[in-house]
Scaffold this motif. Structure first.
Motif, mmCIF file in Angstrom:
data_model
loop_
_atom_site.group_PDB
_atom_site.id
_atom_site.type_symbol
_atom_site.label_atom_id
_atom_site.label_comp_id
_atom_site.label_asym_id
_atom_site.label_seq_id
_atom_site.Cartn_x
_atom_site.Cartn_y
_atom_site.Cartn_z
ATOM 1 N N ASN A 23 0.827 -1.202 0.000
ATOM 2 C CA ASN A 23 0.000 0.000 0.000
ATOM 3 C C ASN A 23 0.865 1.257 0.000
ATOM 4 O O ASN A 23 0.582 2.229 -0.720
ATOM 5 C CB ASN A 23 -0.929 -0.019 1.224
ATOM 6 C CG ASN A 23 -1.825 1.197 1.296
ATOM 7 O OD1 ASN A 23 -1.440 2.221 1.848
ATOM 8 N ND2 ASN A 23 -3.013 1.104 0.727
ATOM 9 N N PHE A 26 2.246 1.635 -3.525
ATOM 10 C CA PHE A 26 1.238 2.116 -4.467
ATOM 11 C C PHE A 26 0.950 3.599 -4.277
ATOM 12 O O PHE A 26 0.728 4.337 -5.242
ATOM 13 C CB PHE A 26 -0.054 1.306 -4.324
ATOM 14 C CG PHE A 26 -0.036 -0.041 -5.014
ATOM 15 C CD1 PHE A 26 0.925 -0.358 -5.965
ATOM 16 C CD2 PHE A 26 -1.004 -1.006 -4.719
ATOM 17 C CE1 PHE A 26 0.933 -1.605 -6.609
ATOM 18 C CE2 PHE A 26 -1.014 -2.242 -5.360
ATOM 19 C CZ PHE A 26 -0.043 -2.543 -6.303
ATOM 20 N N GLU A 30 1.526 6.877 -7.012
ATOM 21 C CA GLU A 30 0.618 7.979 -7.366
ATOM 22 C C GLU A 30 1.226 9.343 -7.048
ATOM 23 O O GLU A 30 1.091 10.282 -7.818
ATOM 24 C CB GLU A 30 -0.707 7.798 -6.635
ATOM 25 C CG GLU A 30 -1.455 6.551 -7.112
ATOM 26 C CD GLU A 30 -2.922 6.619 -6.793
ATOM 27 O OE1 GLU A 30 -3.675 7.170 -7.607
ATOM 28 O OE2 GLU A 30 -3.303 6.131 -5.709
ATOM 29 N N VAL A 36 4.283 1.426 -12.676
ATOM 30 C CA VAL A 36 4.406 0.247 -11.821
ATOM 31 C C VAL A 36 4.249 -1.015 -12.669
ATOM 32 O O VAL A 36 3.411 -1.066 -13.569
ATOM 33 C CB VAL A 36 3.403 0.304 -10.636
ATOM 34 C CG1 VAL A 36 1.969 0.434 -11.113
ATOM 35 C CG2 VAL A 36 3.549 -0.893 -9.709
ATOM 36 N N LEU A 38 2.791 -4.150 -13.279
ATOM 37 C CA LEU A 38 1.602 -4.842 -12.791
ATOM 38 C C LEU A 38 1.399 -6.175 -13.514
ATOM 39 O O LEU A 38 1.851 -6.339 -14.649
ATOM 40 C CB LEU A 38 0.368 -3.948 -12.975
ATOM 41 C CG LEU A 38 0.360 -2.697 -12.087
ATOM 42 C CD1 LEU A 38 -0.719 -1.720 -12.547
ATOM 43 C CD2 LEU A 38 0.175 -3.054 -10.615
ATOM 44 N N ASN A 72 4.338 -6.388 -6.614
ATOM 45 C CA ASN A 72 3.349 -7.456 -6.446
ATOM 46 C C ASN A 72 4.042 -8.791 -6.181
ATOM 47 O O ASN A 72 5.205 -8.966 -6.513
ATOM 48 C CB ASN A 72 2.468 -7.567 -7.686
ATOM 49 C CG ASN A 72 1.475 -6.424 -7.783
ATOM 50 O OD1 ASN A 72 1.819 -5.358 -8.269
ATOM 51 N ND2 ASN A 72 0.277 -6.630 -7.288
ATOM 52 N N LYS A 322 -7.117 5.818 -0.021
ATOM 53 C CA LYS A 322 -5.900 5.144 -0.490
ATOM 54 C C LYS A 322 -5.223 4.388 0.657
ATOM 55 O O LYS A 322 -4.638 3.334 0.469
ATOM 56 C CB LYS A 322 -4.929 6.158 -1.110
ATOM 57 C CG LYS A 322 -5.475 6.851 -2.364
ATOM 58 C CD LYS A 322 -5.657 5.891 -3.519
ATOM 59 C CE LYS A 322 -6.552 6.416 -4.618
ATOM 60 N NZ LYS A 322 -5.996 7.511 -5.390
ATOM 61 N N GLU A 327 -5.363 -4.559 -1.180
ATOM 62 C CA GLU A 327 -4.389 -4.619 -2.272
ATOM 63 C C GLU A 327 -4.990 -4.981 -3.628
ATOM 64 O O GLU A 327 -4.572 -4.437 -4.651
ATOM 65 C CB GLU A 327 -3.217 -5.533 -1.923
ATOM 66 C CG GLU A 327 -3.528 -6.999 -1.794
ATOM 67 C CD GLU A 327 -2.268 -7.798 -1.464
ATOM 68 O OE1 GLU A 327 -1.616 -8.247 -2.397
ATOM 69 O OE2 GLU A 327 -1.953 -7.949 -0.270
ATOM 70 N N TYR A 330 -6.640 -1.868 -5.012
ATOM 71 C CA TYR A 330 -5.660 -0.835 -5.381
ATOM 72 C C TYR A 330 -4.938 -1.236 -6.668
ATOM 73 O O TYR A 330 -4.729 -0.430 -7.577
ATOM 74 C CB TYR A 330 -4.663 -0.627 -4.230
ATOM 75 C CG TYR A 330 -4.134 0.790 -4.113
ATOM 76 C CD1 TYR A 330 -4.038 1.641 -5.213
ATOM 77 C CD2 TYR A 330 -3.706 1.285 -2.870
ATOM 78 C CE1 TYR A 330 -3.545 2.929 -5.085
ATOM 79 C CE2 TYR A 330 -3.216 2.580 -2.737
ATOM 80 C CZ TYR A 330 -3.140 3.398 -3.851
ATOM 81 O OH TYR A 330 -2.657 4.682 -3.727
ATOM 82 N N MET A 331 -4.560 -2.519 -6.738
ATOM 83 C CA MET A 331 -3.867 -3.009 -7.935
ATOM 84 C C MET A 331 -4.762 -2.852 -9.172
ATOM 85 O O MET A 331 -4.332 -2.387 -10.226
ATOM 86 C CB MET A 331 -3.492 -4.477 -7.717
ATOM 87 C CG MET A 331 -2.627 -5.085 -8.799
ATOM 88 S SD MET A 331 -3.582 -5.974 -10.033
ATOM 89 C CE MET A 331 -4.290 -7.279 -9.056
ATOM 90 N N LEU A 334 -4.967 0.891 -10.143
ATOM 91 C CA LEU A 334 -3.767 1.377 -10.827
ATOM 92 C C LEU A 334 -3.644 0.779 -12.232
ATOM 93 O O LEU A 334 -3.177 1.430 -13.161
ATOM 94 C CB LEU A 334 -2.503 1.047 -10.010
ATOM 95 C CG LEU A 334 -2.296 1.879 -8.739
ATOM 96 C CD1 LEU A 334 -1.034 1.426 -8.009
ATOM 97 C CD2 LEU A 334 -2.208 3.366 -9.040
#
Length: 359
Positions: A23, A26, A30, A36, A38, A72, A322, A327, A330-331, A334
């Motif tokens: 977190n 991430f 931002e 990132v 992913l 990740n 945020k 997770e 959030y993933m 993004l």
């Protein structure tokens, strides 16, 4: 004066408070508008438990070695990670005492790991692990023995021989600039802040992916000793890097300064909790009002989440959202920001989730 490092690879190990670190990563993505690495398509991990390959990263062929952040879950493979990350990347990871880690794994993976499923409880499992743990099922059973060793890319069923262990420890020291210790999480965040030249607010956090007290099983003294033998590779890994962690603190910050900064971190965290949270703490899954903020539930763990206050102004609300965002959500968010033309991740998340995706 130092400059914030923005090329960073975090090896996310299992059951080590790594979701909370993710977190933090991430949010930094931002803040600095970073790229990132992913998981591609509908993957939620970077190929785990397979050994990492560069093509597990979305648009690797197009973006090449221009990602800033990788964080990740993956099984570490330096040569493939180097294809994705810049040459000046800072590498770090986190370890946890294998005794509490194994108990946590047992509860979290109770339904999916054969060795755990067929034993009654964690003490029964540890009384004679080989009765339940069959090396032939090693892919399903990775969480049941030396999981950190496995995450770093090594054989979690390898024989514990001094020369072999020494070689692996030296290799990890060469590959990683910093290894944090989950048991000293606040101290770890301060060390990370210094190493990366980040601000206090970059490393302030709310604990994510933690479970309710009622799901913790008490290990008897024999079980604790047995874990040291059963997970002896993880135990040696932990002891080695716990020592180097404190050595690094003494060399770079000093214990007195560390204590001051830990107190600052805690008071900032408290301030944010009072600003953001309705209940001033994490709550059980059934008490989470906004289902879009419900963390993924696994095994018998009962993963906690948060309720936000209703009357927050837009800017504060964004900050708070945020900080509590699980997770997967959030993933997914993004991913939609970074790859707007790709099909969104199908995570089986509630419809309200799309309310966060006003990009």
């Amino acid at each position: 004066p130092c400059h914030a490092k923005t090329n960073v690879m975090f090896l996310k190990t299992h059951k080590t408070a790594s979701s909370t670190v993710l977190n933090i990563m991430f949010r930094v993505v931002e803040k600095y508008n970073l790229t990132v690495a992913l998981p591609a398509d509908q993957l939620v991990h970077l190929g785990y438990p397979n050994t990492f390959l560069a093509h597990f990263v979305e648009e690797f062929e197009a973006i090449g070695q221009n990602y800033n952040i990788m964080c990740n879950h993956l099984r570490f493979n330096l040569s493939e990670v180097q294809k994705v990350m810049a040459a000046n990347t800072f590498y770090f990871s986190i370890l946890r005492n294998p005794i509490s880690l194994l108990e946590s794994s047992y509860i979290y993976y109770k339904d999916s790991v054969p060795a755990f499923t067929i034993s009654k409880d964690v003490n029964e499992y540890l009384a004679s692990p080989m009765k339940y743990y069959h090396p032939a099922d090693y892919r399903q059973n990775i969480y049941a023995r030396n999981i950190m060793w496995f995450d770093f890319g090594y054989d979690n069923n390898a024989e514990d021989k001094q020369q072999y262990v020494q070689t692996v420890l030296e290799e990890i020291e060469r590959n990683f600039h910093l290894i944090l210790i989950a048991d000293y999480f606040d101290e770890s965040m301060i060390l990370l802040k210094h190493a990366l030249c980040w601000d206090l607010d970059d490393v302030v956090y709310f604990k994510l992916n933690s479970r309710s007290q009622g799901t913790i099983q008490t290990l008897n003294p024999e079980s604790k000793e047995r874990i040291k033998a059963w997970c002896s590779l993880d135990w040696k890994l932990y002891l080695h890097f716990n020592q180097s962690f404190w050595r690094k603190i003494e060399e770079t910050i000093g214990l007195e300064e560390l204590e001051k900064e830990v107190n600052l971190l805690r008071s900032r965290q408290k301030e944010l909790m009072e600003t953001c949270l309705l209940d001033k703490e994490a709550v059980g899954k059934d008490h989470i009002k906004d289902k879009a903020l419900l963390p993924f539930q696994s095994g018998a763990a009962h993963i906690l989440g948060y309720n936000l206050k209703q009357d927050l102004d837009n800017r504060t609300l964004k900050t708070c959202q945020k900080m509590v965002m699980p997770e997967l959500q959030y993933m997914s968010y993004l991913y939609a920001v970074q790859h707007p033309h790709k099909k969104r991740k199908q995570l089986g998340l509630p419809l309200q989730w799309t309310s966060f995706l006003k990009i």
